[in-house]
Design an enzyme around this catalytic site. Sequence first.
Site: not given
Length: 245
Positions: A88, A115, A153, A168
């Site tokens: 994060p 964690e 991709r 895309d």
Amino acid sequence: MRIDIISLFPEFIEAFYQHSIIGRARAAGLLELDVTSPRSFVYDRHRMADDTVYGGGCGMLMKAGPLYAAVETVRRDVPKRRVILMGPAGSTFNQVKARELAEYDQLILLCGHYEGVDYRVEKYLADETISVGDYVLTGGEIPAMAITDAVARMLPGVLGSAGSAVEDSFYASLLEYPQYTKPASFRGHDVPPVLRNGDHAKIATWRRTQALARTLQLRPDLLAHSQLSAKDREILARLKKELEL
């Protein structure tokens, strides 16, 4: 290109490797994929890849040793290699980053769990940390698969049509134009006539206008990073008047 995912749940990753575009690319030899478990480098009786947190606190933390060993085992002697931790605290993943990562010869994606991981992994082992958004997941496996899919991709031959990736959403910092398939009319909703008249120049103009309109309405922030032609700017000016923006 080779992508290695380091995960405590290799069976989860292997299932992803076997299906759809990723599976076909792997079978065709266009993309080399593997998954390695840190538990393979733990030699105590219980094969514990995690331990309690120094200083106290709830939960368990993945140990540095097994992750270092896993990376040292899978890394190849290639010109361009990147070790990436899913976490994060990292920069947010987007299409620009996908294109950048597609230039590497090997990506090693580290999946945390519980964690998280010992900070020495993030600080000294990983080249960078990447987040897929401001929300909490159980582990790094889903982000690692998302990155693998987005990067794959971009590789030549992985998609059936050479133009598919270019069209895309987000590739050129624009949302994709609306697309339709048969039947031409469904529950009173018709496919736009321009798409059925065979005039490719008019179709191209319609698609570009629709892409600009959708981006303007739904993700106007993307326009600041788009490569817009003089014609695009004319279309946007007209759309803003029509939409009273």
